[in-house]
Design an enzyme around this catalytic site. Structure first.
Site, PDB file in Angstrom:
ATOM      1  N   ASP A  82     -41.044 111.221  11.646  1.00 10.07           N
ATOM      2  CA  ASP A  82     -41.817 111.907  10.325  1.00 10.07           C
ATOM      3  C   ASP A  82     -43.086 111.379  10.242  1.00 10.07           C
ATOM      4  OD1 ASP A  82     -41.545 113.364   7.945  1.00 10.07           O
ATOM      5  OD2 ASP A  82     -40.656 111.890   7.029  1.00 10.07           O
ATOM      6  N   HIS A  98     -38.884 115.596  14.386  1.00  7.39           N
ATOM      7  CA  HIS A  98     -39.344 115.506  13.059  1.00  7.39           C
ATOM      8  C   HIS A  98     -40.697 114.868  13.266  1.00  7.39           C
ATOM      9  CE1 HIS A  98     -38.356 115.325   8.631  1.00  7.39           C
ATOM     10  NE2 HIS A  98     -39.702 115.400   8.810  1.00  7.39           N
ATOM     11  N   ILE A 123     -40.142 100.502   6.687  1.00 10.04           N
ATOM     12  CA  ILE A 123     -40.576 100.917   5.449  1.00 10.04           C
ATOM     13  C   ILE A 123     -39.443 101.785   4.950  1.00 10.04           C
ATOM     14  CG2 ILE A 123     -42.213 102.310   4.064  1.00 10.04           C
ATOM     15  CD1 ILE A 123     -44.249 101.507   6.329  1.00 10.04           C
TER      16      ILE A 123
END
Length: 384
Positions: free
Chosen positions: A273, A60, A249
């Site tokens: 991501d 991803h 995060i």
């Protein structure tokens, strides 16, 4: 062509051996042992105690180095495939965004072209469609202009161009239950994402063939003591794989630890991501046609929503090892073997005879020093 890697610490799922050597021939690992004698024609790589691990697989990732797969250009694919080697990544899924069907077709065309001629980069293992089959209320940083209901016909069309290995979609949408069944029939991984689905909906699609949850805990229904949501469902379902973004995060370190304790080391997959700003400085970028500002390494739309990450893979692995407390030979599963097994990709994710010779050599801080793809040294850290 053969490569002899001498005097490394060999770390693979369930294996941690000091001062080991291994030999590759062609694109496969053919021999491992404490003392391997060099043969005529061997290229010799002196590891000098560096850690040899299976090359990382990022299933991803949207971008890096100011390039995005949805740029749908040969240059973007070549940049991403080349620069991911610096992060220890030897294989990836080209991950799309919620964009037009025409752009998705172009991405798949470029993916197919790259797979035929990967140049100096990592291996393209297939395509991951994140969207456009997403709930508008949970779209996050996905472009709402191109959202649509689940459409297996579009997936089939794209899959005929380049192999679609995984689809991330919102399982509460109309038609999503049958869509899940159809993905499972085709051997395409069904993954819940950007979803307002409750626990009952999650259980329905799980029974229909859903096996993954995309960027777990982010943009899905949270866990509550009176409402389990998709987070609770994912924690309870032993066979479901969960992706996590370990950039500090998207998840607290304590949450990473909790996920691993409940799911186990064999059901967690590290992803980035990442968007195009990964590996770049703070500033203004774009994601799927939406403006993004990166400040302090955090990417956000101008409206405030987090817009993917700027994470590079080995940094996420470093955090995962610290947060989980797992021994390295167990933590390494989340970088490669779990991805390969969950996607049905054979012979990757282990340093083992007969497996592809995809190898990353790191120092003790887990910083990549050399990346080997299919038995060929593709990147070495400069000593200058």
């Amino acid at each position: 062509m053969s490569l002899l890697i001498r005097n490394c610490r060999l770390v693979s799922p369930g294996v941690d051996r000091a001062w080991c050597s291994l030999r590759t021939e062609g694109d496969r690992i053919v021999e491992m042992g404490e003392e391997l004698t060099a043969r005529e024609g061997d290229e010799i790589l002196e590891a000098e105690g560096l850690i040899a691990m299976p090359g990382f697989i990022d299933i991803h990732s949207h971008g890096r180095s100011n390039a995005d797969f949805c740029d749908a250009t040969p240059e973007a694919f070549q940049t991403l495939g080349r620069d991911k080697l610096q992060d220890g990544v030897t294989g990836f899924l080209a991950t799309t965004l919620t964009v037009s069907a025409d752009t998705l077709r172009k991405v798949c065309q470029e993916a197919a072209a790259y797979a035929q001629n990967p140049h100096a980069g990592a291996t393209m293992l297939g395509v991951h469609l994140e969207g456009p089959f997403l709930n508008v209320e949970c779209a996050g940083a996905q472009n709402p202009d191109y959202l649509r209901m689940p459409d297996i016909g579009l997936v089939d069309e794209l899959n005929a161009i380049a192999p679609v290995k995984k689809v991330s979609y919102s399982p509460e949408l109309d038609g999503a239950l049958e869509f899940t069944r159809e993905l499972a029939r085709r051997g395409i991984v069904a993954s819940a994402a950007h979803s307002s689905a409750d626990y009952e909906c999650f259980e329905e699609v799980r029974a229909a063939g859903l096996t993954h949850i995309t960027h777990f805990c982010n943009m899905i229904t949270p866990l509550h003591h009176l409402c389990l949501g998709m987070v609770g469902g994912g924690l309870l379902a032993p066979e479901v794989f969960v992706e996590i973004i370990c950039d500090g995060i998207h998840l607290l370190d304590q949450m990473i630890d909790l996920i691993v304790r409940i799911k186990g080391a064999d059901r967690v997959m590290l992803i980035t991501d990442s968007m195009s700003a990964a590996g770049c400085s703070d500033g203004d970028y774009s994601l799927g046609g939406l403006p993004v500002r990166v400040a302090g390494g955090c990417a956000r739309l101008l409206t405030g929503q987090i817009a993917g990450s700027t994470l590079v893979y080995h940094k996420g692995f470093q955090r995962y090892v610290r947060a989980s407390g797992l021994p390295l030979c167990e933590a390494v599963r989340a970088t490669s073997l779990n991805q390969a097994e969950s996607l049905g990709i054979p012979d990757r994710g282990r340093l083992q005879k007969g497996f592809f010779a995809d190898i990353v050599l790191t120092n003790g801080k887990l910083e990549p020093q050399t990346t080997i793809v299919n038995g060929k040294i593709k990147w070495r850290k400069s000593t200058c």
